[in-house]
Design an enzyme around this catalytic site. Structure first.
Site, PDB file in Angstrom:
ATOM      1  N   GLY A 146     -18.927   1.194  30.551  1.00  0.00           N
ATOM      2  CA  GLY A 146     -18.905   2.680  29.985  1.00  0.00           C
ATOM      3  C   GLY A 146     -19.414   3.623  30.803  1.00  0.00           C
ATOM      4  CE1 TYR A 152     -25.460   0.676  34.416  1.00  0.00           C
ATOM      5  CE2 TYR A 152     -23.416   1.697  34.082  1.00  0.00           C
ATOM      6  CZ  TYR A 152     -24.258   0.947  33.422  1.00  0.00           C
ATOM      7  OH  TYR A 152     -24.490   0.692  32.106  1.00  0.00           O
ATOM      8  CG  HIS A 158     -27.519   3.788  32.718  1.00  0.00           C
ATOM      9  ND1 HIS A 158     -28.356   4.393  31.698  1.00  0.00           N
ATOM     10  CD2 HIS A 158     -26.107   3.787  32.227  1.00  0.00           C
ATOM     11  CE1 HIS A 158     -27.426   4.667  30.826  1.00  0.00           C
ATOM     12  NE2 HIS A 158     -26.255   4.496  31.042  1.00  0.00           N
TER      13      HIS A 158
HETATM   14  P1  FAD Z   1     -10.794  -0.681  26.608  1.00  0.00           P
HETATM   15  O1  FAD Z   1     -11.545   0.329  25.709  1.00  0.00           O
HETATM   16  O2  FAD Z   1     -10.158  -2.050  25.996  1.00  0.00           O
HETATM   17  O3  FAD Z   1      -9.685  -0.338  27.552  1.00  0.00           O
HETATM   18  C1  FAD Z   1     -10.137   1.157  28.560  1.00  0.00           C
HETATM   19  C2  FAD Z   1      -8.725   1.718  28.482  1.00  0.00           C
HETATM   20  O4  FAD Z   1      -7.843   0.899  29.434  1.00  0.00           O
HETATM   21  C3  FAD Z   1      -7.784   1.816  27.022  1.00  0.00           C
HETATM   22  O5  FAD Z   1      -7.422   3.092  27.074  1.00  0.00           O
HETATM   23  C4  FAD Z   1      -6.770   0.717  27.445  1.00  0.00           C
HETATM   24  O6  FAD Z   1      -5.719   1.101  26.745  1.00  0.00           O
HETATM   25  C5  FAD Z   1      -6.574   0.819  28.795  1.00  0.00           C
HETATM   26  N1  FAD Z   1      -5.852  -0.340  29.378  1.00  0.00           N
HETATM   27  C6  FAD Z   1      -6.022  -1.648  28.852  1.00  0.00           C
HETATM   28  N2  FAD Z   1      -5.143  -2.287  29.639  1.00  0.00           N
HETATM   29  C7  FAD Z   1      -4.543  -1.548  30.841  1.00  0.00           C
HETATM   30  C8  FAD Z   1      -3.772  -1.752  31.847  1.00  0.00           C
HETATM   31  N3  FAD Z   1      -3.198  -3.029  32.092  1.00  0.00           N
HETATM   32  N4  FAD Z   1      -3.735  -0.835  32.627  1.00  0.00           N
HETATM   33  C9  FAD Z   1      -4.236   0.474  32.526  1.00  0.00           C
HETATM   34  N5  FAD Z   1      -4.984   0.899  31.411  1.00  0.00           N
HETATM   35  C10 FAD Z   1      -5.158  -0.137  30.633  1.00  0.00           C
HETATM   36  N6  FAD Z   1     -21.502   0.523  28.554  1.00  0.00           N
HETATM   37  C11 FAD Z   1     -22.608   0.729  29.599  1.00  0.00           C
HETATM   38  O7  FAD Z   1     -22.406   1.168  30.802  1.00  0.00           O
HETATM   39  N7  FAD Z   1     -23.687  -0.023  29.252  1.00  0.00           N
HETATM   40  C12 FAD Z   1     -24.146  -0.600  28.425  1.00  0.00           C
HETATM   41  O8  FAD Z   1     -25.501  -1.005  28.432  1.00  0.00           O
HETATM   42  C13 FAD Z   1     -23.202  -0.676  27.420  1.00  0.00           C
HETATM   43  N8  FAD Z   1     -23.273  -1.613  26.226  1.00  0.00           N
HETATM   44  C14 FAD Z   1     -22.546  -1.446  25.256  1.00  0.00           C
HETATM   45  C15 FAD Z   1     -22.666  -2.084  24.097  1.00  0.00           C
HETATM   46  C16 FAD Z   1     -21.928  -2.366  23.075  1.00  0.00           C
HETATM   47  C17 FAD Z   1     -22.297  -3.227  21.920  1.00  0.00           C
HETATM   48  C18 FAD Z   1     -20.571  -1.823  23.168  1.00  0.00           C
HETATM   49  C19 FAD Z   1     -19.503  -2.077  22.281  1.00  0.00           C
HETATM   50  C20 FAD Z   1     -20.139  -1.084  24.451  1.00  0.00           C
HETATM   51  C21 FAD Z   1     -21.136  -0.768  25.545  1.00  0.00           C
HETATM   52  N9  FAD Z   1     -20.785  -0.245  26.515  1.00  0.00           N
HETATM   53  C22 FAD Z   1     -21.809  -0.048  27.593  1.00  0.00           C
HETATM   54  C23 FAD Z   1     -19.598   0.073  26.658  1.00  0.00           C
HETATM   55  C24 FAD Z   1     -18.588  -0.853  27.435  1.00  0.00           C
HETATM   56  O9  FAD Z   1     -19.254  -1.460  28.405  1.00  0.00           O
HETATM   57  C25 FAD Z   1     -17.093  -0.312  27.582  1.00  0.00           C
HETATM   58  O10 FAD Z   1     -16.817   0.131  26.238  1.00  0.00           O
HETATM   59  C26 FAD Z   1     -16.192  -1.430  28.170  1.00  0.00           C
HETATM   60  O11 FAD Z   1     -16.671  -1.880  29.335  1.00  0.00           O
HETATM   61  C27 FAD Z   1     -14.901  -0.765  28.200  1.00  0.00           C
HETATM   62  O12 FAD Z   1     -14.151  -1.983  28.562  1.00  0.00           O
HETATM   63  P2  FAD Z   1     -12.865  -2.715  27.761  1.00  0.00           P
HETATM   64  O13 FAD Z   1     -12.219  -3.406  28.376  1.00  0.00           O
HETATM   65  O14 FAD Z   1     -13.405  -2.762  26.167  1.00  0.00           O
HETATM   66  O15 FAD Z   1     -12.030  -1.349  27.561  1.00  0.00           O
END
Ligand code: FAD
Length: 240
Positions: A146, A152, A158
Site C-alpha cells: 500500500g 519503505y 515504515h
Molecule cells: P488491487 O487493489 O487489487 O489493484 C490495484 C489496482 O490495480 C486496481 O485499480 C486494479 O484494477 C488495478 N489492476 C488490476 N489488474 C491490472 C492490470 N493488469 N494492469 C493494470 N492495473 C491493474 N500495505 C502496506 O504497505 N503495509 C501493510 O502492512 C499493509 N497491511 C495491510 C493489511 C491488510 C489486512 C490489508 C487488506 C491491506 C494492507 N496493506 C498494507 C495494503 C495492501 O498491501 C495493498 O492494498 C495491496 O498490496 C494492493 O494489491 P492488490 O493486488 O490487492 O491491488
C-alpha cells in the site's frame, strides 16, 4: 525450469492476480513449466492442527514437529499437505505472490508455510540454511504494498522493506535452503496510475525472464558462525 507459484490473493481482478497471470504467460512462452497453487481458489485450509496428519504418534499430546517427523517417516501427512510438498520437490524456482498485510504475508500463506514446511520433510537433522533441504533451488517473493517506496526506504517511517521481508526471505525461504533472489516489489499499487502499474508489469516480466541468472541475496554462510553459539565470527577468528 519448473516454476511453482504460491498465489495468495482472494480477488481474480487484483493486481496480484495480474502479476501471477503474467508470470504464467511469460514463463510458459519462454519454455518453462509453471504450477500455481491459488490458495483462496483452492480453499486451502491454513489452520495447522491434528488434521495435518492421517494418524499420529501420540494421540494424547499434539507436538507438531514430532508428528511432522512421524508423518514424514510413515507417509501420513494429510492429502493437501502431500500435494503441496510434491510441488515443492518438483520445482526449480518457488515464487510467493502476495500483498503485504500487516508488514507480513496474508494468513492463508503463513498457514500454508506453517503446514507444508514440515519438520522431516523440509528441514531438521542439520538441514538448514546452506545445508538446507532445498539447496540448489531458487525462491523469490513478489509482493505488492500500500505504501510507496519512500516510506519503505531505510530512513522511511515504515523502515527498510528488506528488513520487513527478512523474516520471509531469511527465516522461511533461506532457512530451508533456497537461494533467495531479491524481491520483486510493486509499491503503492492501489494509488499508482495506469502507467506505473503497466511499468511494474513490464519490470516483472524482465525479472521472470532472468530467474536463472539473477544473483541471490548474499547471506552469510553457516561457516561464518561459531557452531557453539551461532554468533557471527569475525574473519580473523575463523579456522576455515
Ligand atoms: P488491487 O487493489 O487489487 O489493484 C490495484 C489496482 O490495480 C486496481 O485499480 C486494479 O484494477 C488495478 N489492476 C488490476 N489488474 C491490472 C492490470 N493488469 N494492469 C493494470 N492495473 C491493474 N500495505 C502496506 O504497505 N503495509 C501493510 O502492512 C499493509 N497491511 C495491510 C493489511 C491488510 C489486512 C490489508 C487488506 C491491506 C494492507 N496493506 C498494507 C495494503 C495492501 O498491501 C495493498 O492494498 C495491496 O498490496 C494492493 O494489491 P492488490 O493486488 O490487492 O491491488
Amino acid at each position: 525450469m519448473k516454476v511453482f507459484i504460491v498465489h495468495a490473493h482472494h480477488e481474480p481482478r487484483s493486481f496480484n492476480s495480474a502479476l501471477t497471470r503474467i508470470a504464467q504467460d511469460v514463463l510458459t512462452e519462454a519454455g518453462h513449466t509453471v504450477q500455481v497453487s491459488d490458495l483462496y481458489a483452492m480453499k486451502f485450509d491454513p489452520v495447522s492442527d491434528r488434521r495435518n496428519f492421517t494418524s499420529v504418534k501420540n494421540p494424547d499430546y499434539l507436538k507438531q514437529q514430532v508428528e511432522e517427523q512421524y508423518a514424514h517417516e510413515t507417509g501420513t501427512f494429510a492429502a493437501d499437505i502431500t500435494a503441496e510438498l510434491e510441488k515443492l520437490e518438483w520445482c526449480d524456482v518457488l515464487i510467493f505472490q502476495f500483498p503485504l498485510w500487516w508488514f507480513s504475508m496474508p494468513a492463508i500463506l503463513k498457514g500454508w508455510v506453517d503446514r507444508v514446511f514440515a519438520m522431516g520433510a523440509v528441514y531438521g537433522g542439520g538441514r538448514w540454511y546452506d545445508n538446507g533441504h532445498f539447496q540448489g533451488k531458487r525462491a523469490m517473493v513478489s509482493v505488492t504494498t500500500g505504501g510507496g517506496p519512500s516510506i519503505y526506504s531505510p530512513t522511511g517511517l515504515h523502515g527498510d522493506i528488506h528488513q520487513v521481508l527478512y523474516p520471509i526471505n531469511h527465516g522461511i525461504l533461506h532457512f530451508v535452503g533456497f537461494d533467495v533472489l531479491p524481491p520483486f516489489i510493486a509499491y503503492g499499487v492501489s494509488r499508482a496510475d495506469d502507467t506505473d502499474r503497466s511499468n511494474y508489469l513490464k519490470e516483472y516480466q524482465q525479472r521472470l525472464l532472468n530467474l536463472d541468472t539473477t544473483p541471490p541475496i548474499a547471506y552469510a554462510s553457516l561457516t561464518d558462525y561459531d557452531p557453539e553459539t551461532w554468533q557471527y565470527r569475525k574473519r580473523r577468528d575463523r579456522t576455515d
